[in-house]
Design a protein around this motif. Sequence first.
Motif, PDB file in Angstrom:
ATOM      1  N   ASN A  79       0.837  -1.193   0.000  1.00 43.11           N
ATOM      2  CA  ASN A  79       0.000   0.000   0.000  1.00 43.11           C
ATOM      3  C   ASN A  79       0.877   1.251   0.000  1.00 43.11           C
ATOM      4  N   THR A  80       0.636   2.137  -0.958  1.00 45.36           N
ATOM      5  CA  THR A  80       1.187   3.490  -0.929  1.00 45.36           C
ATOM      6  C   THR A  80       0.013   4.390  -0.591  1.00 45.36           C
ATOM      7  N   TYR A  81       0.054   5.043   0.566  1.00 46.21           N
ATOM      8  CA  TYR A  81      -1.168   5.582   1.174  1.00 46.21           C
ATOM      9  C   TYR A  81      -1.715   6.839   0.502  1.00 46.21           C
ATOM     10  N   ASP A  82      -0.856   7.696   0.054  1.00 49.71           N
ATOM     11  CA  ASP A  82      -1.313   8.956  -0.544  1.00 49.71           C
ATOM     12  C   ASP A  82      -0.997   8.935  -2.033  1.00 49.71           C
ATOM     13  N   PRO A  83      -1.985   9.212  -2.892  1.00 54.11           N
ATOM     14  CA  PRO A  83      -1.754   9.198  -4.347  1.00 54.11           C
ATOM     15  C   PRO A  83      -0.588  10.080  -4.790  1.00 54.11           C
ATOM     16  N   ILE A  84      -0.247  11.087  -4.002  1.00 52.24           N
ATOM     17  CA  ILE A  84       0.840  11.989  -4.398  1.00 52.24           C
ATOM     18  C   ILE A  84       2.181  11.261  -4.475  1.00 52.24           C
ATOM     19  N   HIS A  85       2.275  10.128  -3.782  1.00 52.13           N
ATOM     20  CA  HIS A  85       3.535   9.373  -3.762  1.00 52.13           C
ATOM     21  C   HIS A  85       3.525   8.203  -4.745  1.00 52.13           C
ATOM     22  N   ARG A  86       2.463   8.056  -5.494  1.00 45.87           N
ATOM     23  CA  ARG A  86       2.373   6.929  -6.422  1.00 45.87           C
ATOM     24  C   ARG A  86       2.971   7.288  -7.780  1.00 45.87           C
ATOM     25  N   GLY A  87       3.265   6.265  -8.563  1.00 45.67           N
ATOM     26  CA  GLY A  87       3.820   6.484  -9.895  1.00 45.67           C
ATOM     27  C   GLY A  87       5.279   6.872  -9.905  1.00 45.67           C
ATOM     28  N   LYS A  88       5.982   6.624  -8.794  1.00 46.25           N
ATOM     29  CA  LYS A  88       7.387   7.003  -8.687  1.00 46.25           C
ATOM     30  C   LYS A  88       8.317   5.796  -8.510  1.00 46.25           C
ATOM     31  N   GLY A  89       7.754   4.606  -8.664  1.00 50.92           N
ATOM     32  CA  GLY A  89       8.569   3.399  -8.516  1.00 50.92           C
ATOM     33  C   GLY A  89       8.720   2.924  -7.084  1.00 50.92           C
ATOM     34  N   LEU A  90       8.010   3.556  -6.148  1.00 55.41           N
ATOM     35  CA  LEU A  90       8.169   3.202  -4.737  1.00 55.41           C
ATOM     36  C   LEU A  90       7.622   1.805  -4.446  1.00 55.41           C
ATOM     37  N   ALA A  91       6.470   1.477  -5.016  1.00 57.02           N
ATOM     38  CA  ALA A  91       5.866   0.166  -4.760  1.00 57.02           C
ATOM     39  C   ALA A  91       6.769  -0.952  -5.272  1.00 57.02           C
ATOM     40  N   THR A  92       7.350  -0.764  -6.446  1.00 59.45           N
ATOM     41  CA  THR A  92       8.250  -1.779  -6.990  1.00 59.45           C
ATOM     42  C   THR A  92       9.477  -1.946  -6.101  1.00 59.45           C
ATOM     43  N   ALA A  93      10.029  -0.834  -5.636  1.00 61.10           N
ATOM     44  CA  ALA A  93      11.211  -0.892  -4.771  1.00 61.10           C
ATOM     45  C   ALA A  93      10.880  -1.566  -3.444  1.00 61.10           C
ATOM     46  N   MET A  94       9.733  -1.206  -2.847  1.00 59.64           N
ATOM     47  CA  MET A  94       9.319  -1.843  -1.587  1.00 59.64           C
ATOM     48  C   MET A  94       9.099  -3.338  -1.784  1.00 59.64           C
ATOM     49  N   ALA A  95       8.399  -3.681  -2.860  1.00 63.14           N
ATOM     50  CA  ALA A  95       8.078  -5.083  -3.111  1.00 63.14           C
ATOM     51  C   ALA A  95       9.338  -5.901  -3.364  1.00 63.14           C
ATOM     52  N   SER A  96      10.287  -5.339  -4.079  1.00 62.60           N
ATOM     53  CA  SER A  96      11.532  -6.048  -4.346  1.00 62.60           C
ATOM     54  C   SER A  96      12.290  -6.321  -3.050  1.00 62.60           C
ATOM     55  N   ALA A  97      12.377  -5.321  -2.194  1.00 62.56           N
ATOM     56  CA  ALA A  97      13.051  -5.498  -0.909  1.00 62.56           C
ATOM     57  C   ALA A  97      12.298  -6.489  -0.025  1.00 62.56           C
ATOM     58  N   TYR A  98      10.979  -6.459  -0.107  1.00 61.57           N
ATOM     59  CA  TYR A  98      10.158  -7.397   0.657  1.00 61.57           C
ATOM     60  C   TYR A  98      10.387  -8.828   0.184  1.00 61.57           C
ATOM     61  N   VAL A  99      10.351  -9.046  -1.119  1.00 60.89           N
ATOM     62  CA  VAL A  99      10.586 -10.387  -1.663  1.00 60.89           C
ATOM     63  C   VAL A  99      11.944 -10.909  -1.212  1.00 60.89           C
ATOM     64  N   GLN A 100      12.951 -10.045  -1.264  1.00 59.13           N
ATOM     65  CA  GLN A 100      14.288 -10.446  -0.826  1.00 59.13           C
ATOM     66  C   GLN A 100      14.276 -10.859   0.646  1.00 59.13           C
TER      67      GLN A 100
END
Length: 285
Positions: A216-237
């Motif tokens: 979850n990226t809570y505020d739309p202002i922070h979306r579309g910047k690659g944050l979810a992919t970076a978080m998910a990659s670190a999580y998978v690791q």
Amino acid sequence: MLVLLDQPSQKKQLAPFISGTNGHVVMGGVLVGLQRGRVYADQLFAPKSALIWAKNEMFYLIGRSDNAHFNGLVRELLVQELLPEALDAGEDMLNLEVYPEPGSDWSPVLHHMFNGRLQEGLRVPFQFNLAKYEQWLQRSSSSLFVPPGYVVQVIDRAVMLEDKSRIIEQEILKFWHSVEDFFQYGAGTCTVYEGQVVGTCISVFLRGIHHETGINTYDPIHRGKGLATAMASAYVQSVLERNCVPHWTTEDFRHDSIAIAGKLGFDQGRAYPVYYMPIQEFLDC
């Protein structure tokens, strides 16, 4: 009345019902008692039909669909207890999956139980492919970054203490009985911007070595910047470092989520039905 199965030995009877199902990690987490939820059956021993509520996620009807007494009690329980409780906890949508015993059909039961008002959508399951993930990691190691000012961190006790807004704790306790259980068994990452947690990616349900992902990226202002992919990659690791397996399930209209799963080496499976309707609409009908 329906029987509340609250002992591990009682809930263990339902394990054969969920073996190989799309939702087995979620239901499994509730059945073993790690995640928040409740389990009701038609009878204490050798149940034939059951209702599983995985809080903040899904309701499941499993087993025989021709159990008229059970079906009537399910509606009563939903109206009088479970859905009002879900509303009070901040849930506004009833989400339901069914896993019938071979030869059973829940469709006419659902039509009657919900007065024909249930809508049907599609859930998309993914299976993790380690080889694809490692290939993606090699390709993206030099290009996977987050914009200036953002920091992706693995969630540990120190990171949680720094989270003065307690967003991480609140997210964990939506699903887990305690933060201690999460730190012992789960995994998670978060994104911080100017001292504020703006996104999380955590194990929301866990069965054995299998971790269901919640992001979850809570505020739309922070979306579309690659944050979810970076978080998910670190999580998978982080999940892999525990010698565990990450799982990913989403709705078919969540195109960003599907795209992220594909990037990280998850193989997309066949979509399957999920039923939904606003809780208040059901309570009012």
